[in-house]
Design a protein around this motif. Structure first.
Motif, PDB file in Angstrom:
ATOM      1  N   ILE A   1       0.869  -1.180   0.000  1.00 47.33           N
ATOM      2  CA  ILE A   1       0.000   0.000   0.000  1.00 47.33           C
ATOM      3  C   ILE A   1       0.905   1.228   0.000  1.00 47.33           C
ATOM      4  O   ILE A   1       1.745   1.380   0.880  1.00 47.33           O
ATOM      5  CB  ILE A   1      -0.917   0.034   1.237  1.00 47.33           C
ATOM      6  CG1 ILE A   1      -1.782  -1.223   1.284  1.00 47.33           C
ATOM      7  CG2 ILE A   1      -1.780   1.283   1.211  1.00 47.33           C
ATOM      8  CD1 ILE A   1      -2.555  -1.369   2.574  1.00 47.33           C
ATOM      9  N   VAL A   2       0.724   2.058  -0.994  1.00 49.86           N
ATOM     10  CA  VAL A   2       1.499   3.292  -1.097  1.00 49.86           C
ATOM     11  C   VAL A   2       0.616   4.426  -0.599  1.00 49.86           C
ATOM     12  O   VAL A   2      -0.533   4.552  -1.017  1.00 49.86           O
ATOM     13  CB  VAL A   2       1.942   3.545  -2.553  1.00 49.86           C
ATOM     14  CG1 VAL A   2       2.642   4.871  -2.674  1.00 49.86           C
ATOM     15  CG2 VAL A   2       2.838   2.426  -3.031  1.00 49.86           C
ATOM     16  N   ILE A   3       1.153   5.218   0.314  1.00 49.85           N
ATOM     17  CA  ILE A   3       0.409   6.343   0.875  1.00 49.85           C
ATOM     18  C   ILE A   3       1.060   7.632   0.397  1.00 49.85           C
ATOM     19  O   ILE A   3       2.249   7.853   0.608  1.00 49.85           O
ATOM     20  CB  ILE A   3       0.409   6.302   2.411  1.00 49.85           C
ATOM     21  CG1 ILE A   3      -0.182   4.984   2.898  1.00 49.85           C
ATOM     22  CG2 ILE A   3      -0.353   7.490   2.975  1.00 49.85           C
ATOM     23  CD1 ILE A   3      -0.018   4.750   4.386  1.00 49.85           C
ATOM     24  N   ALA A   4       0.274   8.465  -0.258  1.00 49.10           N
ATOM     25  CA  ALA A   4       0.748   9.781  -0.707  1.00 49.10           C
ATOM     26  C   ALA A   4      -0.185  10.825  -0.113  1.00 49.10           C
ATOM     27  O   ALA A   4      -1.399  10.639  -0.102  1.00 49.10           O
ATOM     28  CB  ALA A   4       0.739   9.855  -2.224  1.00 49.10           C
ATOM     29  N   TRP A   5       0.380  11.902   0.404  1.00 44.63           N
ATOM     30  CA  TRP A   5      -0.454  12.946   1.004  1.00 44.63           C
ATOM     31  C   TRP A   5       0.072  14.322   0.624  1.00 44.63           C
ATOM     32  O   TRP A   5       1.236  14.473   0.265  1.00 44.63           O
ATOM     33  CB  TRP A   5      -0.520  12.798   2.521  1.00 44.63           C
ATOM     34  CG  TRP A   5       0.798  13.001   3.204  1.00 44.63           C
ATOM     35  CD1 TRP A   5       1.766  12.077   3.421  1.00 44.63           C
ATOM     36  CD2 TRP A   5       1.308  14.235   3.723  1.00 44.63           C
ATOM     37  NE1 TRP A   5       2.838  12.652   4.048  1.00 44.63           N
ATOM     38  CE2 TRP A   5       2.590  13.975   4.253  1.00 44.63           C
ATOM     39  CE3 TRP A   5       0.804  15.530   3.787  1.00 44.63           C
ATOM     40  CZ2 TRP A   5       3.359  14.952   4.843  1.00 44.63           C
ATOM     41  CZ3 TRP A   5       1.590  16.514   4.378  1.00 44.63           C
ATOM     42  CH2 TRP A   5       2.849  16.214   4.900  1.00 44.63           C
ATOM     43  N   ALA A   6      -0.825  15.299   0.707  1.00 48.93           N
ATOM     44  CA  ALA A   6      -0.447  16.678   0.394  1.00 48.93           C
ATOM     45  C   ALA A   6      -1.358  17.636   1.141  1.00 48.93           C
ATOM     46  O   ALA A   6      -2.528  17.340   1.373  1.00 48.93           O
ATOM     47  CB  ALA A   6      -0.546  16.934  -1.105  1.00 48.93           C
TER      48      ALA A   6
ATOM     49  N   LYS B   1      -2.686  23.264  -0.535  1.00 44.79           N
ATOM     50  CA  LYS B   1      -2.038  24.013  -1.616  1.00 44.79           C
ATOM     51  C   LYS B   1      -1.466  23.101  -2.694  1.00 44.79           C
ATOM     52  O   LYS B   1      -1.398  23.469  -3.857  1.00 44.79           O
ATOM     53  CB  LYS B   1      -0.894  24.868  -1.056  1.00 44.79           C
ATOM     54  CG  LYS B   1      -1.335  26.083  -0.314  1.00 44.79           C
ATOM     55  CD  LYS B   1      -0.122  26.893   0.113  1.00 44.79           C
ATOM     56  CE  LYS B   1      -0.513  28.183   0.770  1.00 44.79           C
ATOM     57  NZ  LYS B   1       0.654  28.964   1.179  1.00 44.79           N
ATOM     58  N   SER B   2      -1.051  21.890  -2.308  1.00 43.25           N
ATOM     59  CA  SER B   2      -0.396  20.980  -3.245  1.00 43.25           C
ATOM     60  C   SER B   2      -1.286  19.815  -3.668  1.00 43.25           C
ATOM     61  O   SER B   2      -0.804  18.885  -4.313  1.00 43.25           O
ATOM     62  CB  SER B   2       0.873  20.417  -2.601  1.00 43.25           C
ATOM     63  OG  SER B   2       1.722  21.462  -2.206  1.00 43.25           O
ATOM     64  N   ALA B   3      -2.544  19.836  -3.316  1.00 41.83           N
ATOM     65  CA  ALA B   3      -3.437  18.715  -3.628  1.00 41.83           C
ATOM     66  C   ALA B   3      -3.572  18.498  -5.131  1.00 41.83           C
ATOM     67  O   ALA B   3      -3.703  17.353  -5.584  1.00 41.83           O
ATOM     68  CB  ALA B   3      -4.808  18.936  -2.992  1.00 41.83           C
TER      69      ALA B   3
ATOM     70  N   ASN C   1      -9.310   7.431  -1.007  1.00 43.52           N
ATOM     71  CA  ASN C   1      -9.006   8.839  -0.734  1.00 43.52           C
ATOM     72  C   ASN C   1      -9.516   9.227   0.647  1.00 43.52           C
ATOM     73  O   ASN C   1     -10.662   8.941   0.986  1.00 43.52           O
ATOM     74  CB  ASN C   1      -9.687   9.750  -1.765  1.00 43.52           C
ATOM     75  CG  ASN C   1      -9.246   9.443  -3.170  1.00 43.52           C
ATOM     76  OD1 ASN C   1      -8.083   9.150  -3.405  1.00 43.52           O
ATOM     77  ND2 ASN C   1     -10.171   9.501  -4.096  1.00 43.52           N
ATOM     78  N   GLY C   2      -8.687   9.901   1.393  1.00 36.84           N
ATOM     79  CA  GLY C   2      -9.088  10.381   2.708  1.00 36.84           C
ATOM     80  C   GLY C   2      -8.785  11.862   2.855  1.00 36.84           C
ATOM     81  O   GLY C   2      -7.793  12.362   2.324  1.00 36.84           O
ATOM     82  N   LEU C   3      -9.665  12.556   3.552  1.00 34.63           N
ATOM     83  CA  LEU C   3      -9.445  13.963   3.868  1.00 34.63           C
ATOM     84  C   LEU C   3      -9.295  14.100   5.371  1.00 34.63           C
ATOM     85  O   LEU C   3     -10.042  13.503   6.132  1.00 34.63           O
ATOM     86  CB  LEU C   3     -10.610  14.820   3.375  1.00 34.63           C
ATOM     87  CG  LEU C   3     -10.816  14.849   1.863  1.00 34.63           C
ATOM     88  CD1 LEU C   3     -12.074  15.634   1.521  1.00 34.63           C
ATOM     89  CD2 LEU C   3      -9.616  15.452   1.176  1.00 34.63           C
ATOM     90  N   GLY C   4      -8.333  14.891   5.780  1.00 34.56           N
ATOM     91  CA  GLY C   4      -8.089  15.093   7.203  1.00 34.56           C
ATOM     92  C   GLY C   4      -7.487  16.457   7.423  1.00 34.56           C
ATOM     93  O   GLY C   4      -7.635  17.360   6.600  1.00 34.56           O
ATOM     94  N   GLU C   5      -6.794  16.584   8.545  1.00 31.84           N
ATOM     95  CA  GLU C   5      -6.150  17.853   8.820  1.00 31.84           C
ATOM     96  C   GLU C   5      -4.745  17.626   9.349  1.00 31.84           C
ATOM     97  O   GLU C   5      -4.452  16.608   9.940  1.00 31.84           O
ATOM     98  CB  GLU C   5      -6.972  18.689   9.803  1.00 31.84           C
ATOM     99  CG  GLU C   5      -7.113  18.106  11.183  1.00 31.84           C
ATOM    100  CD  GLU C   5      -7.934  18.977  12.106  1.00 31.84           C
ATOM    101  OE1 GLU C   5      -8.124  20.163  11.816  1.00 31.84           O
ATOM    102  OE2 GLU C   5      -8.370  18.459  13.120  1.00 31.84           O
TER     103      GLU C   5
ATOM    104  N   THR D   1      -5.112  12.567   1.622  1.00 36.26           N
ATOM    105  CA  THR D   1      -4.291  11.363   1.636  1.00 36.26           C
ATOM    106  C   THR D   1      -4.856  10.384   0.621  1.00 36.26           C
ATOM    107  O   THR D   1      -6.058  10.155   0.582  1.00 36.26           O
ATOM    108  CB  THR D   1      -4.293  10.714   3.033  1.00 36.26           C
ATOM    109  OG1 THR D   1      -3.909  11.687   3.999  1.00 36.26           O
ATOM    110  CG2 THR D   1      -3.334   9.542   3.086  1.00 36.26           C
ATOM    111  N   VAL D   2      -3.986   9.823  -0.211  1.00 34.62           N
ATOM    112  CA  VAL D   2      -4.390   8.845  -1.212  1.00 34.62           C
ATOM    113  C   VAL D   2      -3.625   7.554  -0.927  1.00 34.62           C
ATOM    114  O   VAL D   2      -2.407   7.558  -0.790  1.00 34.62           O
ATOM    115  CB  VAL D   2      -4.088   9.332  -2.651  1.00 34.62           C
ATOM    116  CG1 VAL D   2      -4.435   8.270  -3.664  1.00 34.62           C
ATOM    117  CG2 VAL D   2      -4.828  10.624  -2.936  1.00 34.62           C
TER     118      VAL D   2
END
Length: 146
Positions: free
Chosen positions: A26-31, A34-36, A61-65, A123-124
């Motif tokens: 599982i590859v996790i990429a986050w931004a 501003k960089s989404a 896809n996840g959204l967080g803070e 987060t993807v």
């Protein structure tokens, strides 16, 4: 972006479908917000490359803070432009420029430190196989026919 795409593809291609007991990669990429846009572009290129080779991909896809530091304002000077102000009858009054507002003890203590602010983070999660825990938490996007 090329480096990130290459890294993600290398990790995802390292998964072996032939080993039945292998843990999924599982590859996790986050931004941050501003960089989404760049994150979405990188993920789309990776998915296109995998699909071009006949590979299957699963995306969650996840959204967080997260937290980011913001520089504090210099402040300290009085309000206004410090120049001349016209009175009601056309007289010109001079403001006293010899005085400066003193900072409080707390303002002096925090001077030079950054403010910490909450910022949105995307987060993807990308995988070559279905991950039920992520599917239940975030939903799923895939090119799989099953």
């Amino acid at each position: 972006m090329h480096t990130k795409i290459t890294t993600l593809l290398t990790q995802l291609k390292s998964f072996s479908f032939s080993a039945p007991a292998a843990k999924p990669v599982i590859v996790i990429a986050w931004a941050k917000a501003k960089s989404a846009g760049k994150l979405v572009s990188v993920v789309e290129v990776v998915k296109r490359e995998l699909e071009g080779e006949g590979g299957v991909w699963f995306q969650y896809n996840g959204l967080g803070e997260g937290f980011a530091g913001v520089p504090r304002d210099g402040g300290g000077e009085g309000e206004g432009d410090g120049g001349e102000a016209k009175g009601g009858d056309g007289d010109v009054e001079m403001e006293d420029e010899g005085f400066e507002k003193m900072k409080t003890r707390i303002e002096r203590a925090i001077e030079g430190t950054e403010k910490v602010r909450s910022v949105p983070v995307m987060t993807v999660y990308l995988s070559r196989v279905r991950v039920e825990a992520l599917r239940e938490a975030y939903g799923e996007q895939t090119n799989s026919k099953r």
